[in-house]
Design a protein around this motif. Structure first.
Motif, short mmCIF file in Angstrom:
data_model
loop_
_atom_site.label_atom_id
_atom_site.label_comp_id
_atom_site.label_asym_id
_atom_site.label_seq_id
_atom_site.Cartn_x
_atom_site.Cartn_y
_atom_site.Cartn_z
N LYS A 7 44.56 35.22 49.17
CA LYS A 7 43.52 36.81 50.20
C LYS A 7 44.85 37.66 50.50
O LYS A 7 44.21 38.80 51.05
CB LYS A 7 43.70 35.87 51.33
CG LYS A 7 42.20 34.53 51.06
CD LYS A 7 41.64 34.08 52.81
CE LYS A 7 41.05 33.08 52.18
NZ LYS A 7 40.96 31.75 53.30
N LEU A 8 46.14 37.01 51.40
CA LEU A 8 46.79 38.36 50.88
C LEU A 8 46.94 39.07 50.19
O LEU A 8 47.35 40.63 50.37
CB LEU A 8 48.49 38.10 52.06
CG LEU A 8 49.25 38.97 51.90
CD1 LEU A 8 48.92 39.62 52.79
CD2 LEU A 8 50.46 38.10 52.62
N ALA A 9 47.65 38.84 49.17
CA ALA A 9 47.39 39.03 47.59
C ALA A 9 46.59 40.27 46.56
O ALA A 9 46.08 41.48 47.22
CB ALA A 9 47.79 38.23 46.64
N ALA A 10 44.95 39.28 47.87
CA ALA A 10 44.06 40.50 47.42
C ALA A 10 43.48 41.21 47.60
O ALA A 10 43.28 42.57 47.37
CB ALA A 10 42.81 39.35 47.05
N GLU A 11 44.00 41.62 49.33
CA GLU A 11 43.52 41.82 50.50
C GLU A 11 44.44 43.75 49.50
O GLU A 11 43.97 44.73 50.04
CB GLU A 11 44.27 42.10 51.69
CG GLU A 11 43.56 42.37 53.03
CD GLU A 11 43.75 41.74 53.98
OE1 GLU A 11 44.72 41.95 55.07
OE2 GLU A 11 42.90 41.17 54.50
N GLU A 12 45.51 42.96 49.30
CA GLU A 12 46.63 44.00 49.04
C GLU A 12 46.10 45.21 48.05
O GLU A 12 46.16 46.79 47.35
CB GLU A 12 48.34 43.70 48.67
CG GLU A 12 48.91 42.84 49.98
CD GLU A 12 50.41 42.55 49.82
OE1 GLU A 12 50.96 42.30 51.40
OE2 GLU A 12 50.12 42.61 48.73
N ILE A 13 46.01 44.46 46.92
CA ILE A 13 45.54 44.79 45.43
C ILE A 13 44.12 45.30 46.02
O ILE A 13 43.83 46.12 44.98
CB ILE A 13 45.38 43.57 44.49
CG1 ILE A 13 46.66 43.35 44.54
CG2 ILE A 13 45.01 43.94 43.16
CD1 ILE A 13 46.71 41.91 43.34
#
Lengths: 428, 278, 313
Positions: free
Chosen positions: A58-64
């Protein structure tokens, strides 16, 4: 009779709504598919390993998404819970792929369960539901399948953890290291998960130990949920010089608690996934003082590079604590890895860069010569879609719990401290 | 060998707490409570949750809370279906699974332990034994003696005894049988929860522990004779020894099978158990 | 009655062309689950024996076929056997166990029978764990991609539908036969049945074996439907789901348990699962099942036998 009629009516109604709703649902993702890419996370969500996976993705998705998504498509994360049970796991895998329309699945955990999911993946692919799976679970049998039947299993890559056959390399190095620190180690008492992956570890570990002059005096299996280790500890103290846990499904918390309570005179040094959790000190009330362990895939919160530093800070900012388990690091990498592969495919002029068949080719391009830079170091795949093990790449470090902190003891270029042993341990 | 004896007595004393309550409920109210392990686990979780606020005193409210829960379970779930034995099994089984799922959702699949009450190591006849385990033996013995005194000397205890011997006659002399059943259930839940806390203090509990404990409790009460409290206390220590002996000689995972096999064997060969008199 | 059955059959026959794949898959599972329930009902509803260890037969059927398809796990070499053969062998293996368990346990009366049979699946699960190199332990194992009932989903669906129909027809035949009538007599009054010369033990044992056979077949079918096998096929939650389905439908009424099985299985895997997802509750869908079971038992505690009696009256 009337009663039966009513029951039948209800059943038909149920069937009706079973039939109706997903049709509607199926239509929506196709419309939305223009600008959304769905990533499925699958793991044991009842454990820290699972929640860490979901959080990291979720964190990576948010950043991307903040930077515009993957080729302009926003990432949507869907979570599936395996409950560490092959039936639930495979049906959740199906749900993520068929109902939710995920193009990539990240996660896994438990090799036996993952093997079942792999057959489900192949089964789905043969009926037109192809999906890339960036997997966890360490058994060599998973990647062996890629080698044996490439056509069906090629969608599986394992960037999350190393092959279990590499764990013994680290563990033997650990025992050698302890010996070099003046500990008299010859006889080894092993306690391990009663699960597929430890069988695979043992296959390599046994001959390797013999080669290095160690002797296995005990090899006991622990059941999932087992909390009583007293008899094992008593026996080990009598017979062995060191306790080597090989545990992932069974949590080492109660093992170390009893080890400290009973003041067992030999050290614990092994592959205990629970010990990697940053709150392990708190969870064991400080009883883990002195436990030596290999950190799976290097997933210990120590800022080894800028990416790791950024990840740790971002995770802390979003969830209020450090990654709760080892699995967070690999999953965070996996999302970026997927993005990189898709972008590479688009750059090469592929018509559908999200197509799993296309992506396999581009993921395979991350090999030893052209690695992907992740938070744990370089990520590169072998021919069987396994992680490359070694210095600079992902590998296990030897760590120890000391006064509430995780200290890296080895390899020397990484070391942040020296070996300390609890006072009840006999040193010769 | 001595180790088996000492560690067997310690684990046996925990089983004695678990099984005496289980047996009491069966003896008095003819209830086979499949949710008994649930009280054990809930007690431990409750004490662990309250520990940051109350320290070691959290044991007291935890035990009382689970006692109240036991009372409620009897009133709300068991009493309405009491006439139908199989339904009692099903409803308590469903409750046990329900609580397990809820605990899993809240606490996750992680073993939690209660901080050790005391630390240190004592050597008995050459065998080092952690003090916190010896303490448990002491607590268990005191509690079981108190239980015995309670049942034999107090008015409530006499009501319980009377009801277990002849339910209809007790009703005739004016004992509120339903009330006696509820109180018995509460006592049983309190004993189980105390055992759970003590267990979590040495080892750890997780949501799945409830079923493991239930298996041992069954093995013990069936060995000791269904409904016989004294029989089950003796059987607790026998099972404790067997469990430790098997763990020491083979591996702990065989101990559970041994317990299960004991149940089946005794039910088929001698259903009234070793000490059953029925 | 008849037209209702034909109508629902017609709907099921054409359904796969109108609903999404995931529903087709789920319905296929449901058909097999229906067989679990009617086979349990045979022993509980007709012979009046509360067997809480029915999952033993399901699991034995399942593991038999799974191991015969993967003989290297047993450490033996076997020629490649066709799936249908190992499925039938699974059923027969379950009968063998059913006979042994029945011969020992059916002497026990209600309470003790329930207790002993409730413990049996737990022993099986423990054995799976202890011999994990053979049985795969709690992780289970995959029987192998390519060993499914059919290569396409639609194929699996129809095989599973046909299997259910065959089992229903067979069960109806048994119930209408002299055996079924004698079983009912035993259920109503065991002593009286014995007095009029019915060999109670023999007929109970026959019912037990039949029930085991269908359960074993269904367990084996399940393995080849979903291509995986694991201890969930032995476990208590599955047993409770079977009981709940039969009780909701009405024990000993053939069609009742079938409808109950459809309702409960679809409710559990579709409605409850969906509620959990939509509300993003962090709980298992089984929670609803247990609550439902508790409520139903509370609402009609008179339970199984009385309910049947009232319905028949």
């Amino acid at each position: 009779m009337r009663r039966f009629g009513i029951l039948l009516l209800i059943a038909l109604l149920l069937l009706g709504c079973a039939g109706e709703k997903p049709v509607e649902e199926k239509a929506t993702p196709e419309k939305k598919a223009e600008n959304v890419i769905k990533i499925g996370v699958i793991g044991p969500m009842d454990t820290k390993y699972g929640t860490a996976m979901a959080n990291a993705v979720k964190l990576a998705a948010e950043e991307i998404n903040d930077q515009g998504g993957i080729l302009g498509k926003k990432i949507e994360v869907v979570v599936g819970n395996t409950k560490l049970d092959q039936n639930t796991a495979t049906s959740e895998f199906r749900r993520l792929v068929v109902d939710e329309g995920c193009k990539v699945i990240i996660g896994g955990f438990s090799s036996g369960v993952a093997l079942s999911m792999m057959d489900t993946m192949a089964d789905l692919a043969s009926s037109g539901h192809k999906v890339i799976w960036l997997g966890d679970a360490s058994s060599p049998r998973l990647t062996d399948k890629v080698a044996q039947d490439y056509e069906h299993y090629k969608y599986y890559f394992r960037p999350l953890v190393l092959n279990a056959s590499t764990f013994p390399l680290d563990m033997v190095e650990m025992l050698d290291f302890l010996k070099s620190q003046g500990l008299n180690i010859k006889k080894v008492a092993i306690i391990r998960d009663n699960a597929l992956w430890t069988d695979d570890v043992m296959k390599v570990f046994k001959p390797l130990l013999e080669e290095h002059g160690y002797e296995i005096v005990m090899d006991e299996k622990a059941e999932k949920g087992q909390t009583d280790f007293s008899s094992f500890l008593i026996k080990a103290q009598e017979k062995a010089d060191v306790i080597v846990p090989i545990l992932a499904h069974v949590r080492g918390d109660s093992l170390v608690k009893q080890w400290a309570d009973m003041k067992i005179k030999i050290p614990i040094a092994g592959h205990d996934l629970a010990a990697i959790d940053p709150d392990f000190w708190k969870a064991t009330d400080g009883k883990c003082f002195g436990e030596i362990y290999t950190a799976d895939g290097g997933g210990v919160p120590s800022p080894i590079n800028e990416k790791m530093e950024h990840f740790l800070n971002a995770y802390k900012a979003k969830f209020g604590h450090l990654p709760e388990a080892y699995s967070a690091y690999g999953c965070y990498d996996a999302v970026y890895l997927y993005k990189a592969a898709v972008e590479m495919a688009a750059k090469a002029g592929e018509k559908d860069p999200f197509d799993p068949d296309v992506l396999v080719k581009y993921l395979e391009k991350f090999d030893r010569e052209h690695p992907f830079e992740g938070v744990r170091g370089k990520i590169a795949f072998t021919k069987n879609h396994d992680l490359v093990w070694g210095d600079g790449f992902v590998r296990n470090w030897i760590c120890q719990w000391q006064e509430g902190k995780q200290v890296v003891l080895y390899p020397n270029y990484m070391a942040t401290g020296k070996l300390v042993l609890p006072d009840w341990i006999e040193q010769s | 060998m001595l180790e088996i004896l000492i560690y067997g007595i310690i684990i046996g004393s925990i089983w004695a707490l678990v099984s005496s309550g289980f047996s009491l409920v069966f003896g008095v109210a003819r209830i086979l409570n499949f949710a008994h392990g649930t009280f054990f686990v809930l007690g431990a979780y409750c004490a662990i949750l309250l520990y940051p606020y109350l320290g070691f005193f959290s044991i007291v409210p935890a035990v009382i809370l689970i006692g109240a829960f036991g009372w409620l379970v009897y009133r709300g779930l068991i009493s309405p279906v009491k006439g139908y034995e199989v339904m009692v099994i099903l409803i308590t089984l469903a409750l046990a699974l329900l609580v397990e799922e809820i605990l899993l959702a809240i606490f996750k699949d992680i073993s939690k332990s209660f901080p050790s009450l005391v630390s240190g190591l004592v050597t008995i006849a050459g065998v080092p034994v952690p003090t916190n385990r010896l303490l448990i033996l002491g607590i268990a013995v005191v509690v079981i003696v108190c239980l015995d005194i309670f049942i034999r000397r107090t008015k409530v205890g006499k009501f319980i005894m009377a009801t277990s011997q002849d339910m209809e006659a007790s009703m005739l002399v004016g004992i509120d049988v339903e009330w006696v059943y509820s109180i018995t259930m509460a006592i049983s839940a309190m004993l189980a929860s105390l055992a759970g806390i003590l267990y979590a203090q040495i080892y750890a509990v997780n949501p799945a522990t409830a079923f493991r404990v239930l298996i041992y409790a069954f093995a013990i009460v069936i060995l000791g004779g269904l409904g016989s409290v004294r029989g089950s206390i003796v059987a607790s220590f026998i099972i404790g020894f067997i469990q430790v002996a098997i763990s020491m000689l083979f591996e702990p995972r065989w101990a559970e099978i041994a317990a299960l096999a004991t149940i089946i064997f005794i039910l088929i060969v001698r259903p009234k158990g070793l000490f059953g008199v029925e | 009655m008849r037209w209702l059955a034909i109508l629902s059959l017609a709907i099921l026959a054409i359904l796969p062309f109108f609903v999404p794949q995931s529903v087709v898959y789920l319905l296929g599972l449901t058909f097999i689950f229906v067989v679990y329930v009617i086979s349990w009902d045979l022993i509980a509803g007709y012979a009046g024996q509360i067997n809480l260890g029915h999952t033993v037969f399901i699991g034995i059927g399942a593991y038999t076929t799974a191991l015969l398809q993967n003989p290297e796990r047993l450490g033996i070499i076997l020629p490649h056997l066709p799936i249908w053969l190992t499925i039938i062998l699974g059923g027969l293996m379950a009968v063998a166990f059913g006979f042994a368990i029945g011969a020992i346990c059916l002497r026990l009366k209600g309470y003790y029978l329930a207790l002993v049979t409730a413990i049996l699946p737990l022993i099986c699960i423990q054995l799976l764990n202890v011999y994990s190199d053979v049985f795969g332990g709690y992780e289970g194992f995959s029987v192998g991609f390519g060993k499914a009932l059919a290569s396409s989903l639609i194929g699996k669906y129809y095989i599973s539908l046909a299997f259910m129909l065959l089992c229903i027809i067979a069960t109806v035949y048994v119930i209408k036969s002299p055996l079924g009538i004698k079983l009912k007599a035993i259920r109503e009054d065991e002593e009286l049945a014995e007095a009029v010369g019915i060999d109670v033990v023999k007929y109970k044992l026959m019912a037990f074996c039949l029930s085991a056979f269908f359960a074993g077949l269904a367990g084996a079918m399940m393995v080849h439907y979903r291509i995986t096998v694991g201890p969930d096929l032995f476990d208590v939650p599955l047993m409770l789901t079977i009981i709940l389905s039969a009780v909701i439908g009405g024990l000993g009424t053939i069609y009742g348990p079938i409808v109950g099985a459809f309702m409960i299985y679809l409710a559990k895997n579709y409605v409850f699962a969906r509620i959990v997802q939509e509300l993003s509750l962090n709980v298992s869908d089984e929670i609803f099942l247990y609550i439902l079971l508790i409520l139903i038992i509370l609402k009609s505690p008179e339970g199984i036998f009385e309910k049947v009696r009232r319905m028949l009256a």
